[in-house]
Design a protein around this motif. Sequence first.
Motif, PDB file in Angstrom:
ATOM      1  N   PHE A 206      -0.316   1.440  -3.509  1.00 48.79           N
ATOM      2  CA  PHE A 206      -1.724   1.507  -3.119  1.00 48.79           C
ATOM      3  C   PHE A 206      -2.576   1.655  -4.378  1.00 48.79           C
ATOM      4  N   ASP A 207      -3.711   0.964  -4.420  1.00 53.49           N
ATOM      5  CA  ASP A 207      -4.604   1.038  -5.570  1.00 53.49           C
ATOM      6  C   ASP A 207      -6.027   0.770  -5.083  1.00 53.49           C
TER       7      ASP A 207
ATOM      8  N   ALA B 143      -2.639  -3.473 -14.522  1.00 55.33           N
ATOM      9  CA  ALA B 143      -2.528  -2.375 -13.559  1.00 55.33           C
ATOM     10  C   ALA B 143      -1.140  -2.356 -12.938  1.00 55.33           C
ATOM     11  N   SER B 144      -0.723  -1.179 -12.506  1.00 54.84           N
ATOM     12  CA  SER B 144       0.603  -1.046 -11.902  1.00 54.84           C
ATOM     13  C   SER B 144       0.759  -1.946 -10.687  1.00 54.84           C
ATOM     14  N   VAL B 145      -0.289  -2.036  -9.872  1.00 51.00           N
ATOM     15  CA  VAL B 145      -0.214  -2.874  -8.671  1.00 51.00           C
ATOM     16  C   VAL B 145      -0.035  -4.338  -9.053  1.00 51.00           C
TER      17      VAL B 145
ATOM     18  N   LYS C  62       0.825  -1.213   0.000  1.00 48.06           N
ATOM     19  CA  LYS C  62       0.000   0.000   0.000  1.00 48.06           C
ATOM     20  C   LYS C  62       0.860   1.265   0.000  1.00 48.06           C
ATOM     21  N   VAL C  63       1.908   1.259  -0.788  1.00 47.32           N
ATOM     22  CA  VAL C  63       2.814   2.404  -0.868  1.00 47.32           C
ATOM     23  C   VAL C  63       2.209   3.447  -1.799  1.00 47.32           C
ATOM     24  N   ARG C  64       1.987   4.637  -1.295  1.00 53.25           N
ATOM     25  CA  ARG C  64       1.386   5.722  -2.074  1.00 53.25           C
ATOM     26  C   ARG C  64       2.458   6.562  -2.747  1.00 53.25           C
ATOM     27  N   GLU C  65       2.051   7.308  -3.760  1.00 52.06           N
ATOM     28  CA  GLU C  65       2.997   8.167  -4.475  1.00 52.06           C
ATOM     29  C   GLU C  65       3.575   9.232  -3.553  1.00 52.06           C
TER      30      GLU C  65
ATOM     31  N   LEU D  77      -4.526  -9.470  -9.498  1.00 50.69           N
ATOM     32  CA  LEU D  77      -3.592  -9.944 -10.514  1.00 50.69           C
ATOM     33  C   LEU D  77      -4.319 -10.605 -11.680  1.00 50.69           C
ATOM     34  N   LYS D  78      -5.496 -11.160 -11.402  1.00 46.11           N
ATOM     35  CA  LYS D  78      -6.325 -11.734 -12.447  1.00 46.11           C
ATOM     36  C   LYS D  78      -7.343 -10.716 -12.962  1.00 46.11           C
ATOM     37  N   TYR D  79      -7.864  -9.908 -12.050  1.00 48.56           N
ATOM     38  CA  TYR D  79      -8.914  -8.947 -12.386  1.00 48.56           C
ATOM     39  C   TYR D  79      -8.398  -7.818 -13.268  1.00 48.56           C
ATOM     40  N   LYS D  80      -7.250  -7.240 -12.902  1.00 50.19           N
ATOM     41  CA  LYS D  80      -6.644  -6.139 -13.660  1.00 50.19           C
ATOM     42  C   LYS D  80      -5.159  -6.428 -13.857  1.00 50.19           C
ATOM     43  N   PRO D  81      -4.818  -7.368 -14.724  1.00 52.00           N
ATOM     44  CA  PRO D  81      -3.423  -7.807 -14.852  1.00 52.00           C
ATOM     45  C   PRO D  81      -2.463  -6.739 -15.354  1.00 52.00           C
TER      46      PRO D  81
END
Length: 266
Positions: free
Chosen positions: A207-208, A228-230, A178-181, A222-226
């Motif tokens: 964090f996303d 995505a940066s996270v 959960k590391v934020r910018e 990882l399956k739902y939004k492969p």
Amino acid sequence: MVVVVVTGRGGAGKTTLTSNLSVYFAKNKYRTLAVDGDLYLPKLSLHFGIDFPRYNLHSLLRDPALKIENAVYRHKKTGVYLIPGSTKLQDIINVPASRLKRVINEVMDEFSVTIVDSPTGIPFDTLHIFELADYQIIVIEVERSPIYSLETMVKNEVVKLKTLGEAFGLNVAVVLNKVRESSKDIDNVIEFLEEEVGVPVIGVIPFDNRVPHSVNIGMPILKYKPRASVSKRLKECGEILEEWMFGKAKIEKIVDEIITEKLLNF
């Protein structure tokens, strides 16, 4: 067969990491089992959209005669095998946690990778599994531990869990979650953990807001939004862990796959 236990404070993201690392290994052709070892607040099944399993880990702990395969579920969309916990109050009261080691010991040989989600803090529920495990991942949420109090947090949390894992001969690593910018000095945090505490950092997960949404719909991010940066960072974490766990064996596996493919195309 490799057994990994995931530990850390409440809300740090242990269950999210467990579910997504399981997806990573299953996607990469490892027969993977995820176990909900948080016996009093189990929630791993929710990450896979399994709400009320007929049989579960608590069923196995309470009834030694029950066949383990009755409580193992395969998530079709990810290929992950799962032993969920029960959310019923009558099931968790006085649950015999000591039998958890027997369950894992009986089933672990059937899987290349077994990842066990632990309860908050000192993982008393899963402590028996430490005798079977090979690796421990400590999940840290840096945002809830300001940099100026990082040293105190590490002493209160990471050092204790690291010492516990090493007492059982486990290889211990940390994942920053959960590391934020807006987070500052993450490089210093990593350096502090690796140089001063002596524990490697194998993942820095951003964090996303889509992560809690993925839990709500029962599909690991990882399956739902492969793309995505996270998800990319989770994949990188999985790659590092895979290399750490298998090393030469991983290379041999890849070579075997190439040879098999060539033979099939001959």
